[in-house]
Design an enzyme around this catalytic site. Structure first.
Site, PDB file in Angstrom:
ATOM      1  N   ASP A  12       0.864  -1.186   0.000  1.00 22.70           N
ATOM      2  CA  ASP A  12       0.000   0.000   0.000  1.00 22.70           C
ATOM      3  C   ASP A  12       0.893   1.227   0.000  1.00 22.70           C
ATOM      4  O   ASP A  12       2.003   1.174  -0.516  1.00 22.70           O
ATOM      5  CB  ASP A  12      -0.958  -0.048   1.199  1.00 22.70           C
ATOM      6  CG  ASP A  12      -2.269   0.685   0.934  1.00 22.70           C
ATOM      7  OD1 ASP A  12      -2.221   1.904   0.693  1.00 22.70           O
ATOM      8  OD2 ASP A  12      -3.333   0.051   0.955  1.00 22.70           O
TER       9      ASP A  12
ATOM     10  N   HIS B  79       1.952   1.911  -3.268  1.00 25.02           N
ATOM     11  CA  HIS B  79       0.999   2.832  -3.873  1.00 25.02           C
ATOM     12  C   HIS B  79       1.522   4.261  -3.926  1.00 25.02           C
ATOM     13  O   HIS B  79       0.771   5.173  -4.254  1.00 25.02           O
ATOM     14  CB  HIS B  79      -0.329   2.783  -3.116  1.00 25.02           C
ATOM     15  CG  HIS B  79      -1.072   1.501  -3.314  1.00 25.02           C
ATOM     16  ND1 HIS B  79      -2.330   1.276  -2.789  1.00 25.02           N
ATOM     17  CD2 HIS B  79      -0.748   0.367  -3.966  1.00 25.02           C
ATOM     18  CE1 HIS B  79      -2.750   0.055  -3.116  1.00 25.02           C
ATOM     19  NE2 HIS B  79      -1.792  -0.512  -3.831  1.00 25.02           N
TER      20      HIS B  79
END
Length: 386
Positions: free
Chosen positions: A209, A232
């Protein structure tokens, strides 16, 4: 002459003793009956060691020695302490390889400990794989800790966020590495909220993430000389969820690299929120095969079925300078702003992003944003009013 040498020796001895006094006493978890065998729960030994360390007024050190693995169940180490404290983490800490709680929790939390330094060559392993279907257990948390320093440690495979900062001020994180599989859910590297004056440098993030996520109530953050990927990207938000009011100010990301991440630098907010996010500087960044190197999204909605709403978190004064590299998606720049709360003060200077798929050309998608172009910007960007 003999008297001179005696006096000199006394001065040296006094200096050594003074330095030793400043360093304070060292409290090893092994002295408090930790097993360090990786299979015996050492939480009680850690708690006893912490109580002795925290109660010492001579700037003591809690020692977690190298060459051993310490199994910990959930533990909170609380202050305030009588003096500055150092935690020397040279050994390895591992979470139980079982589902050990059914409520949201952190494996290791430092709470209300000011003037804390966590340093060492050790590693924390969250044994996260068994949790990644529910992901609500964090690995290392700092809450209400001021003048905090975290250096050189390694964090691995957290069930959820690897490190969290909540209501912390004056924080330095240096040379910390975070590692989790690229497909592991919600394994952010560092997540912060309601914190200020946070300085992150020389860190490596490989996560599933956000490498770093900056949530509401946070200001004066500087992230520099760090590497992100997979993951991310470095994200501000998400902000304004559940119609809440958000505030994020003065965020700088500089001299960082991104490799095979979903986004590079991004600001994301939900429809229906309010408040403001302003004062951003993203500069001297290198992108390698990043899906969206530059991303502002006022329509963040992971479920994909959010109803349209007029209110939004106001995003302004965001500067993107000297950003180069490749995008895995032809849409290298994406700035999607609300028609009712338009983005303002977006500044792009010296941007050069090409598509890693050589047959495609990069392009920008811009909506409801006012901004300025300086120098060469590739792909072409057209702001409102330009």
């Amino acid at each position: 002459m003999r008297i001179f040498f005696v006096l000199l020796l006394l001065l040296v001895f006094s200096a050594v003793q003074s330095a030793a006094g400043r360093q304070g006493k060292r409290y090893s978890v092994m002295d408090f009956h930790a097993a360090g065998d990786g299979s015996t729960d050492d939480a009680k030994a850690f708690a006893a060691t912490w109580n002795a360390t925290c109660g010492d007024s001579s700037s003591p050190t809690m020692v977690i020695p190298g060459g051993r693995t310490f199994l910990l169940s959930q533990i909170r180490l609380s202050g305030p302490c009588k003096s500055p404290v150092t935690v020397q983490l040279d050994g390895n800490i591992v979470a139980p390889n079982v589902i050990w709680t059914t409520t949201a929790a952190n494996l290791l939390t430092f709470y209300r400990v000011n003037n804390l330094t966590v340093n060492g060559s050790g590693q924390m392993d969250g044994n996260g794989a068994i949790w990644w279907t529910c992901f609500n257990k964090k690995l290392l948390a700092f809450a209400s800790c001021n003048n905090l320093s975290v250096k050189n440690i390694h964090l691995k495979d957290s069930p959820d966020k690897h490190m969290t900062l909540f209501r912390c001020s004056q924080v330095q994180v240096n040379n910390v590495s975070v590692r989790a599989p690229g497909k592991s859910p919600n394994t952010d590297g560092i997540t912060m909220a309601f914190s200020d004056h946070v300085y992150i440098s020389n860190c490596s993030f490989k996560t599933g993430d956000d490498c770093v996520s900056i949530l509401s109530g946070t200001s004066d953050v500087n992230i520099t000389n760090s590497a992100c990927g997979p993951g991310h990207g470095i994200s501000v938000g998400s902000l304004g969820g559940n119609n809440t009011t958000a505030l994020v100010e003065r965020i700088t990301v500089s001299n960082c690299s991104f490799s095979k991440t979903m986004t590079g630098v991004r600001i994301k907010s939900w429809q229906g929120g309010s408040g403001k996010a302003n004062g951003f500087l993203f500069e001297n960044l290198n992108m390698t095969d990043v899906q969206y190197p530059i991303d502002i999204d006022q329509f963040y909605c992971p479920p994909g079925n959010c109803p349209p709403q007029d209110s939004a978190v106001a995003i302004s004064d965001a500067r993107f300078i000297n950003i180069h590299g490749t995008s895995s998606n032809p849409k290298a720049i994406r700035i999607l702003c609300s028609q009712s709360v338009q983005c303002r003060g977006i500044y792009l200077d010296n941007i050069n992003l090409s598509c890693s798929r050589h047959t495609a050309r990069t392009r920008a998608t811009i909506s409801n944003a006012y901004g300025t172009i300086a120098g060469t910007v590739k792909p072409h960007v057209q702001f409102l009013g330009a």
